[in-house]
Design an enzyme around this catalytic site. Structure first.
Site, PDB file in Angstrom:
ATOM      1  N   LYS A  34       0.850  -1.190   0.000  1.00 15.83           N
ATOM      2  CA  LYS A  34       0.000   0.000   0.000  1.00 15.83           C
ATOM      3  C   LYS A  34       0.884   1.239   0.000  1.00 15.83           C
ATOM      4  O   LYS A  34       1.740   1.398   0.875  1.00 15.83           O
ATOM      5  CB  LYS A  34      -0.936   0.040   1.211  1.00 15.83           C
ATOM      6  CG  LYS A  34      -1.872   1.250   1.203  1.00 15.83           C
ATOM      7  CD  LYS A  34      -2.826   1.232   2.375  1.00 15.83           C
ATOM      8  CE  LYS A  34      -2.191   1.710   3.658  1.00 15.83           C
ATOM      9  NZ  LYS A  34      -1.927   3.186   3.642  1.00 15.83           N
ATOM     10  N   ASP A  61      -3.380   4.316  -2.146  1.00 17.56           N
ATOM     11  CA  ASP A  61      -4.266   4.810  -1.092  1.00 17.56           C
ATOM     12  C   ASP A  61      -4.290   6.336  -1.095  1.00 17.56           C
ATOM     13  O   ASP A  61      -3.636   6.989  -0.288  1.00 17.56           O
ATOM     14  CB  ASP A  61      -3.759   4.267   0.250  1.00 17.56           C
ATOM     15  CG  ASP A  61      -4.593   4.721   1.431  1.00 17.56           C
ATOM     16  OD1 ASP A  61      -5.756   5.110   1.232  1.00 17.56           O
ATOM     17  OD2 ASP A  61      -4.072   4.675   2.566  1.00 17.56           O
ATOM     18  N   LYS A  63      -7.366   8.160  -1.211  1.00 16.79           N
ATOM     19  CA  LYS A  63      -8.586   8.636  -0.547  1.00 16.79           C
ATOM     20  C   LYS A  63      -9.173   9.855  -1.254  1.00 16.79           C
ATOM     21  O   LYS A  63      -9.424  10.907  -0.644  1.00 16.79           O
ATOM     22  CB  LYS A  63      -8.320   8.950   0.916  1.00 16.79           C
ATOM     23  CG  LYS A  63      -7.869   7.751   1.745  1.00 16.79           C
ATOM     24  CD  LYS A  63      -7.719   8.137   3.202  1.00 16.79           C
ATOM     25  CE  LYS A  63      -7.308   6.963   4.068  1.00 16.79           C
ATOM     26  NZ  LYS A  63      -5.919   6.535   3.825  1.00 16.79           N
ATOM     27  N   HIS A  65     -11.507  12.598  -2.720  1.00 18.61           N
ATOM     28  CA  HIS A  65     -12.762  13.147  -2.194  1.00 18.61           C
ATOM     29  C   HIS A  65     -12.923  14.558  -2.744  1.00 18.61           C
ATOM     30  O   HIS A  65     -12.269  15.492  -2.285  1.00 18.61           O
ATOM     31  CB  HIS A  65     -12.722  13.156  -0.667  1.00 18.61           C
ATOM     32  CG  HIS A  65     -14.004  13.567  -0.030  1.00 18.61           C
ATOM     33  ND1 HIS A  65     -14.167  13.609   1.341  1.00 18.61           N
ATOM     34  CD2 HIS A  65     -15.197  13.943  -0.549  1.00 18.61           C
ATOM     35  CE1 HIS A  65     -15.398  13.995   1.634  1.00 18.61           C
ATOM     36  NE2 HIS A  65     -16.038  14.212   0.499  1.00 18.61           N
ATOM     37  N   ASP A  66     -13.790  14.697  -3.754  1.00 20.15           N
ATOM     38  CA  ASP A  66     -13.995  15.995  -4.389  1.00 20.15           C
ATOM     39  C   ASP A  66     -15.289  15.897  -5.194  1.00 20.15           C
ATOM     40  O   ASP A  66     -16.038  14.922  -5.078  1.00 20.15           O
ATOM     41  CB  ASP A  66     -12.790  16.339  -5.286  1.00 20.15           C
ATOM     42  CG  ASP A  66     -12.519  17.838  -5.336  1.00 20.15           C
ATOM     43  OD1 ASP A  66     -13.472  18.590  -5.648  1.00 20.15           O
ATOM     44  OD2 ASP A  66     -11.381  18.250  -5.079  1.00 20.15           O
ATOM     45  N   PRO A  68     -17.678  15.115  -8.377  1.00 20.88           N
ATOM     46  CA  PRO A  68     -17.584  13.921  -9.238  1.00 20.88           C
ATOM     47  C   PRO A  68     -16.619  14.054 -10.407  1.00 20.88           C
ATOM     48  O   PRO A  68     -15.809  13.148 -10.650  1.00 20.88           O
ATOM     49  CB  PRO A  68     -19.027  13.723  -9.706  1.00 20.88           C
ATOM     50  CG  PRO A  68     -19.854  14.251  -8.581  1.00 20.88           C
ATOM     51  CD  PRO A  68     -19.097  15.439  -8.070  1.00 20.88           C
ATOM     52  N   ASN A  69     -16.669  15.165 -11.142  1.00 18.23           N
ATOM     53  CA  ASN A  69     -15.791  15.304 -12.301  1.00 18.23           C
ATOM     54  C   ASN A  69     -14.314  15.289 -11.913  1.00 18.23           C
ATOM     55  O   ASN A  69     -13.477  14.721 -12.630  1.00 18.23           O
ATOM     56  CB  ASN A  69     -16.109  16.597 -13.061  1.00 18.23           C
ATOM     57  CG  ASN A  69     -17.388  16.501 -13.881  1.00 18.23           C
ATOM     58  OD1 ASN A  69     -17.871  15.415 -14.157  1.00 18.23           O
ATOM     59  ND2 ASN A  69     -17.926  17.643 -14.267  1.00 18.23           N
ATOM     60  N   THR A  70     -14.001  15.911 -10.791  1.00 15.91           N
ATOM     61  CA  THR A  70     -12.603  15.964 -10.354  1.00 15.91           C
ATOM     62  C   THR A  70     -12.110  14.595  -9.924  1.00 15.91           C
ATOM     63  O   THR A  70     -10.988  14.185 -10.240  1.00 15.91           O
ATOM     64  CB  THR A  70     -12.449  16.974  -9.211  1.00 15.91           C
ATOM     65  OG1 THR A  70     -12.818  18.270  -9.692  1.00 15.91           O
ATOM     66  CG2 THR A  70     -11.014  17.012  -8.706  1.00 15.91           C
ATOM     67  N   THR A 121     -10.063   3.939  10.890  1.00 20.19           N
ATOM     68  CA  THR A 121      -9.923   3.131  12.102  1.00 20.19           C
ATOM     69  C   THR A 121      -9.313   3.911  13.262  1.00 20.19           C
ATOM     70  O   THR A 121      -9.225   3.391  14.374  1.00 20.19           O
ATOM     71  CB  THR A 121      -9.088   1.867  11.826  1.00 20.19           C
ATOM     72  OG1 THR A 121      -7.851   2.241  11.218  1.00 20.19           O
ATOM     73  CG2 THR A 121      -9.842   0.916  10.914  1.00 20.19           C
ATOM     74  N   GLN A 191      -4.426   3.612  16.389  1.00 19.74           N
ATOM     75  CA  GLN A 191      -5.619   2.895  15.972  1.00 19.74           C
ATOM     76  C   GLN A 191      -6.530   2.636  17.168  1.00 19.74           C
ATOM     77  O   GLN A 191      -6.053   2.334  18.265  1.00 19.74           O
ATOM     78  CB  GLN A 191      -5.240   1.546  15.325  1.00 19.74           C
ATOM     79  CG  GLN A 191      -4.280   1.667  14.156  1.00 19.74           C
ATOM     80  CD  GLN A 191      -4.919   2.316  12.947  1.00 19.74           C
ATOM     81  OE1 GLN A 191      -6.110   2.189  12.723  1.00 19.74           O
ATOM     82  NE2 GLN A 191      -4.114   3.006  12.157  1.00 19.74           N
ATOM     83  N   GLY A 211       0.880  -2.375   8.609  1.00 17.48           N
ATOM     84  CA  GLY A 211       2.010  -1.497   8.394  1.00 17.48           C
ATOM     85  C   GLY A 211       3.113  -1.688   9.402  1.00 17.48           C
ATOM     86  O   GLY A 211       4.022  -2.493   9.219  1.00 17.48           O
ATOM     87  N   ARG A 212       3.034  -0.951  10.506  1.00 14.36           N
ATOM     88  CA  ARG A 212       4.139  -0.890  11.454  1.00 14.36           C
ATOM     89  C   ARG A 212       4.592  -2.224  12.031  1.00 14.36           C
ATOM     90  O   ARG A 212       5.791  -2.405  12.271  1.00 14.36           O
ATOM     91  CB  ARG A 212       3.802   0.103  12.571  1.00 14.36           C
ATOM     92  CG  ARG A 212       4.031   1.549  12.144  1.00 14.36           C
ATOM     93  CD  ARG A 212       3.341   2.556  13.046  1.00 14.36           C
ATOM     94  NE  ARG A 212       1.912   2.628  12.791  1.00 14.36           N
ATOM     95  CZ  ARG A 212       1.126   3.602  13.250  1.00 14.36           C
ATOM     96  NH1 ARG A 212       1.631   4.560  13.979  1.00 14.36           N
ATOM     97  NH2 ARG A 212      -0.153   3.615  12.964  1.00 14.36           N
TER      98      ARG A 212
END
Length: 233
Positions: A34, A61, A63, A65-66, A68-70, A121, A191, A211-212
């Protein structure tokens, strides 16, 4: 899209050399990697390609968020990288998610999975209340996951605590990518809703993002293999 190994290791570093070294060390030991927004913002496509040379599937990853066209444009922009997975925030709404799915379909048979982020999370019920969201984390995640399915997404990112109910709500074919995974005895860090790899997989998780516990180990490859062995126990 992935091997039978359900573990995707979150590299979570902005250091190009370290990311490349980790990718090489983990080749054949995890199902994929990831790459998050910190690394991608720092190194862009060239950094992505350098990590991808290890041959492992990549979960990009970002994420998104804008409007729809963007978001659709963002998906189109990363299609040439051939990631296995790209994610968007389900809070962007059905039209935004549909635009992301439609843009991915332009890649044809080689399209990445488009996955919706439901609730991070690192959040719990009190954090939801602070943002004006009523109801339990489970209620919130179920609502957003159902919206993602209606919009044509391939699955969602959720905590291990929502696995059972989402599989029941949305079926076995709807992919569940589960972060916040910590082997027994590991530090949970920031987390709040965590579970061990074996527990999450037994509940029906399709992919475990870790990850860690891997990248922070003295020998990351060995740490990854130990987690894989724990899944078979």
């Amino acid at each position: 899209m992935t091997s039978e190994n359900p573990i995707f290791c979150a590299l979570d570093t902005t250091e190009l050399g370290r990311a490349i070294a980790l990718a090489r060390d983990l080749e054949g030991k995890v199902g994929g990697l990831k790459i998050g927004m910190e690394f991608f913002n720092a190194h862009g496509p060239s950094g992505y390609y350098a990590v991808a040379e290890a041959g492992l599937p990549i979960f990009l990853d970002l994420k998104l968020h804008d409007i729809p066209n963007t978001v659709a444009g963002g998906i189109r922009a990363v299609l040439p990288l051939k990631p296995a997975i790209v994610n968007v925030h389900t809070a962007g709404g059905k039209a935004m998610m549909r635009a992301a799915a439609d843009a991915a379909n332009e890649a044809g048979g080689a399209r990445p999975l488009i996955i919706g982020v439901t609730m991070l999370t690192s959040l719990d019920a009190s954090d939801l209340a602070d943002t004006g969201v009523t109801g339990t984390p489970s209620d919130h995640v179920r609502r957003l996951a159902a919206l993602a399915a209606e919009a044509g997404l391939d699955g969602v990112v959720c905590s291990a605590h929502e696995i059972e109910i989402l599989k029941r709500d949305l079926g076995r074919g709807f992919k569940l990518i589960v972060p916040g995974i910590r082997p027994a005895g590991s530090d949970v860090a920031d987390q709040k809703r965590v579970m061990t790899p074996a527990e999450a997989l037994a509940l029906g998780a399709d992919m475990l993002v870790i990850g860690r516990p891997i990248t922070g180990a003295g020998r990351p490859g060995d740490a990854a293999q130990e987690i894989v062995r724990s899944l078979a126990a």
